[in-house]
Design an enzyme around this catalytic site. Structure first.
Site, PDB file in Angstrom:
ATOM      1  N   TYR B  99     -79.082  77.349  34.170  1.00 47.39           N
ATOM      2  CA  TYR B  99     -78.208  77.271  35.346  1.00 47.39           C
ATOM      3  C   TYR B  99     -77.433  78.580  35.475  1.00 47.39           C
ATOM      4  O   TYR B  99     -77.133  79.167  34.358  1.00 47.39           O
ATOM      5  CB  TYR B  99     -77.040  76.029  34.937  1.00 47.39           C
ATOM      6  N   GLU B 180     -75.175  79.699  43.877  1.00 46.72           N
ATOM      7  CA  GLU B 180     -75.899  78.954  42.667  1.00 46.72           C
ATOM      8  C   GLU B 180     -77.307  78.965  42.793  1.00 46.72           C
ATOM      9  O   GLU B 180     -77.873  78.651  43.648  1.00 46.72           O
ATOM     10  CB  GLU B 180     -75.008  77.654  42.834  1.00 46.72           C
TER      11      GLU B 180
END
Lengths: 293, 375, 375, 293
Positions: B99, B180
């Site tokens: 992530y 992101e």
């Protein structure tokens, strides 16, 4: 009182713009020592009887001021703030709304590095009633007294100040730190000044949904502030996931709810008022306690 | 402004962040033109989270399977968000998921990296997460420090660091609020790719990024007509379920007014913050937007004029009442030029409430009177 | 790398700095295709200062006049610099001239603006000059502070500030050593334009600016063949008038060796710094370059090995002596692997001088012996 | 001695490169406490018996070092220097040659803001003979003694150190500040350290053409330094307008001549040697005077 007083000299960046000139007039009318305006290319002219300079450096040098209030358009605000800072500003009040948050972050980084103070962006400013008003607050609803106020909101601050003033409770200084997520002064910095200020007996903290600044303030108060604090949190009925006007007022990922903030305050032994009039009531009670002590 | 995955990935690619090969389709039959090999991944393009859990990602074994699934997927609505298109990609063999995101941190007042050695997760509820403040000005070593902190080593450390540096530069150069990559994958061939991407552009900065000109209009798919209208007028509207329409100046005051309405037993029908310094025209548009909400029985106006001039607001109220004489209206007006405003409104027969709580009580009372009865 | 005026102006324009309309010509007859109206200004494009004083700027009243003058101008050589082309511009009416440049300041260790309210001047000998350190990171207010400091006001202050900001951003983004506008003019129509421009690009940074790939080869017009050869080999050569060719490692040591030669009554024929860590190949090329200079009667080699390995140098010397047995060579060699080197050279019959001053004295003596006599 | 001593712990950025590894070996052989190397992606390995880390932060934390010597390629040097600085480096020795001067300027700005020390770029490093060698100087030609040296040149410094050592005059510390126009430590900073260093009795300043650093140093010495100083200036025969090897060694616009520097020193009462051997002679005389005093 904190931050500003009757001797504070202020220059106005963007003094010849629509908003800048209107509020320059009001600040002068209130009694603030506005000693100069700054508008590049308009140096040598006058506005509301005060001299206009081309640069902040020049304005500071000519007037001895070290405080600037900024009314320039959003995309010019980072440059204006940097100019004030590099010219030696100790206090910058940045009124402009709609500044890209990355610009705000860059300004905040510089302010920290220089050890200066920044109020805003997107804030109503700061007032020490009867002495000095910097920003766009309506001076008439404030009066001098023992209550220190710090708030993320503009008009809500006026509402509560009005309730206090009408209850005979004047204010030492009232700081509107602004509703943007990235800003200069926060609750803690204002509280750290109020706690050592001789004139301030009671502190009112006005919060709203979004972020964790109120929770952090509650922890700070518990650890550091001996004076009574009364809190008010707006947005108890706000739905999650929606931005409520202020860029910073949003409940996201279950964080930033009014409930969480109220609990944090109550846990820290801080009274939380449910209505503006209740703020005044709690403050009145606290003032009496202080007087008895 | 939230971008769709396919838009985010296009921007990633332009900034040197590798993404899988892909095609975007808006009709099932367009799948015939896609030559990426099977199995394929079909992903609905929506502006809402929880896509995977809602079944918005499907795998197709062959063209026929794909067309059937695409037909269903294109009709999906997730958390009120309509599917805009499908993004079609080869199904990749994933060796590892990571992530990575960049966003702004309120408490620290600066940009931060958020990263985790486990990707494809809901970062808010994950434990193994690193947050790292980003220095200004930026330096490339920051990407390496981040890679190290989440425990990467060797070649992967350098590849991830390079990617993180590119993501930050994208974040800064385009004034993003969020960039992101979740998950960032390492394929079984040691390639590092952004498998899913999310970009939120800061609305306040759009004016200085010509590349996004006109995008705002095409990214309001999930807003109601009244919310769109408000956005265009520079008003902040959030619609709620109650029947008292609320119009104030200032976000904090509007929320406080909502809270009071609720505290006094009423149900707020909306949040409408007209902002500071609204003139007659803007105030009138605000009134019309609240009026247009069929759920609203009463409109509560609470203006505490600091910058806002009360007479401008009064003019808007007079004009509004002429157009909609049947509309129940409770007005609290205080501040600049209050006396002029009071005189104007007295002539129109509108009672003014100088005290907020009295006004709120009146609005709540009115909201409980059956519709049709005039103020 | 110094750019020609026409190149500098093209880059200025790409960065939003206004310049006059212009054409570049390399033959007089190309003037026929120029439609800028008369009178015209013809300016020789050379990499040397003092162009105006040398008559390199002429005004043409009509095409015939222009062609005659262009023919002469294209042949000009100024301070050894050949004319590369002519830049043709309309003759403008100038209301005011200003000087503006960005460069690096050694003492302050940062970039600085240099500006003067009087332009078209030789800035080094001018009095009314402002220098201003440039903060990092940069902010646009710096341009305004500069404008103010040189006494500009009103509209001109803002126009100049905008231009200064653009010039700095160009300076930073392209790794320049110098970006100069002299003069920056205000026309009688209040336009602000760069009338002449000079750009020096930092050679060390060329590798990260693809836009300048290959430019170095085309900008060595004024170097001798040997100087070009040195540049390509990564050697630092400056040719002088004497007959002792000097080859050392390190700039300071090379200069000190030159100074000693002179102090002991010899005449240095060149400065050749082979840098740190030169291997056999590079040292051999350095020897060949010095050897190629017909003025040199003796070659003095002074190597004090810190990084440089003496045996590598010795190998180069052995190979060189085989090629050019007639060449007079005085060698001082000291440092790393000195013993190996000594052995190698003893076998070739070359005497080594461990002491610098002894070597220099020997070289000076040799330089006074008529050519032809071997070492 | 100044800057470094036998307790100085050093990490090497770029330790696994060709130049980095060669000089790591030499520094260790000299006795320098090289406690770690940094090469991103090679963390966990070893070089010359010392551990390699991925980041400077990690290397500093693991070893307690606050000094770094940098051998990375020119375009990576600004990043490497910033990394060391932000990880808490107090002294950075930047060996790399060919760094774009604007990168050097950006690094210098950060070094100043943090109050750290930077030697270089494009420098041979620093040595306190017998205790610590950081950089690429050939250790064998130095010996411990009372002479402090500061120089813009590499091999010329070795030449003069050799002359001193062979005359029996050892060195306290020798600082090669580098030949680039934009650099960290200059003469003044080194002189300010030498003047207060108990071990340093005489100071040798080695200059060259270009810039005005020597003139500024002469003024500084006259005003601040009581110890005897011997100067040497290279490039007395250099023609104007030509860069003599070092990026900073150029006489331009009539400025930066050897003559101007020599005059400045002589005016300040500082002896200027004409040859390296004369430096040793002047230093020997000065040492005797110091001994008599």
């Amino acid at each position: 009182m904190i931050l500003i007083n009757k001797d504070t000299k202020v220059i106005v960046q963007g003094a010849t713009g629509k908003m800048g000139s209107a509020h320059t007039k009001r600040m002068i009318a209130y009694g603030t020592k506005v000693v100069g305006g700054v508008t590049p290319g308009k140096g040598g002219t006058k506005i509301e009887g005060i001299p206009v300079f081309d640069t902040v450096k020049e304005a500071f040098q000519a007037t001895g001021a070290t405080t600037s209030v900024i009314f320039v358009p959003p995309f010019l605000a980072l440059d204006a703030g940097s100019e004030a800072l590099d010219a030696g500003a100790e206090l910058i009040v940045l009124i402009t709304e709609g500044i890209p948050p990355q610009d705000a972050a860059k300004l905040v980084a510089q302010v920290k590095a220089k050890g200066a103070k920044l109020i805003g962006p997107n804030c109503p400013g700061v007032i020490t009633p009867g002495e000095c008003l910097i920003g766009i607050l309506p001076g008439s609803i404030f009066k001098s007294g023992p209550v220190g106020m710090v708030s993320r909101s503009g008009t809500l601050t006026y509402e509560i100040a009005l309730a206090l003033t009408e209850s005979g409770l004047g204010q030492s200084t009232c700081v509107g730190v602004g509703g943007d997520p990235i800003k200069g002064m926060g609750y803690e910095e204002a509280l750290s000044l109020f706690k050592d200020d001789a004139k301030t007996e009671v502190i009112v903290l006005i919060g709203e949904i979004g972020g964790t600044a109120e929770e952090e303030a509650a922890a700070y108060i518990k650890a550091n502030v001996k004076k009574p604090v009364v809190a008010y949190i707006a947005g108890q009925t706000a739905p999650p996931g929606k931005r409520m006007g202020h860029a910073g007022a949003i409940i996201s990922g279950g964080k930033g709810t009014a409930q969480s903030k109220i609990e944090a305050f109550e846990k820290a032994g801080i009274k939380v008022a449910k209505t503006p009039s209740e703020v005044a009531k709690f403050v009145a009670e606290a003032t009496k306690q202080v007087a008895r002590a | 402004m939230n971008l769709y995955e396919w838009e985010a990935k296009k921007i990633f690619q332009e900034h040197g962040i590798p993404v899988p090969p892909s095609h975007r389709i808006t009709k099932p039959e367009e799948l015939r033109k896609v030559h990426l090999g099977y199995p394929l991944t079909l992903k609905v393009q929506v502006q809402s989270g929880g896509r995977g859990k809602a079944g918005g990602i499907q795998f197709a074994q062959d063209l026929k399977d794909g067309e059937t699934k695409a037909k269903d997927l294109l009709k999906m609505v997730i958390n009120g968000s309509k599917t805009e298109s499908l993004l079609v990609e080869p199904r990749l063999k994933i060796a590892r998921e990571i992530y990575l995101s960049v966003t702004l941190d309120r408490s620290r007042g600066c940009a931060i990296f958020i990263a985790s050695a486990e990707g494809g997760i809901e970062i808010e509820s994950s434990t193994n997460v690193v947050t790292m403040p980003i220095p200004y000005p930026y330096h490339d070593y920051v990407g390496r420090d981040l890679a190290k902190q989440i425990g990467l080593t060797g070649n992967l450390l350098n590849k991830f660091a390079d990617l993180a540096n590119k993501l930050y530069k994208l974040f800064e150069s385009k004034d993003l609020e969020l960039a992101e990559i979740n998950p960032l994958i390492v394929t079984d061939g040691d390639e590092v790719l952004a498998l899913d991407g999310k970009i939120t552009i800061c609305d306040d900065a759009l004016g200085r990024h010509k590349c996004f000109a006109g995008w705002q209009e095409t990214h309001m798919l999930d807003l109601s007509e009244r919310e769109k209208r408000s956005k265009r007028a520079g008003l902040n509207l959030v619609e709620l379920d109650g029947n008292i329409g609320i119009l104030c100046n200032g976000a904090g005051l509007t929320m406080a007014t909502m809270d009071l309405v609720k505290a006094f037993g009423g149900q707020p029908g909306n949040f409408l913050d007209a902002g500071g310094g609204s003139d007659t025209e803007k105030t009138l548009e605000a009134l019309e937007i609240v009026h247009d909400n069929p759920k609203c029985d009463v409109i509560l106006v609470n203006i505490l004029g600091g910058i806002t001039a009360c007479d401008e607001v009064a003019q808007a109220l007079v004009a509004f009442m002429k157009r909609h004489p049947e509309r129940k209206l409770v007005v609290r007006l205080r501040g600049n030029n209050q006396d002029v405003a009071e005189k104007m409104l007295a002539e129109s027969g509108l009672k003014l409430y100088p005290e907020l709580e009295a006004a709120v009580k009146q609005a709540v009372e009115q909201s409980k009177v059956p519709a049709g009865a005039k103020r």
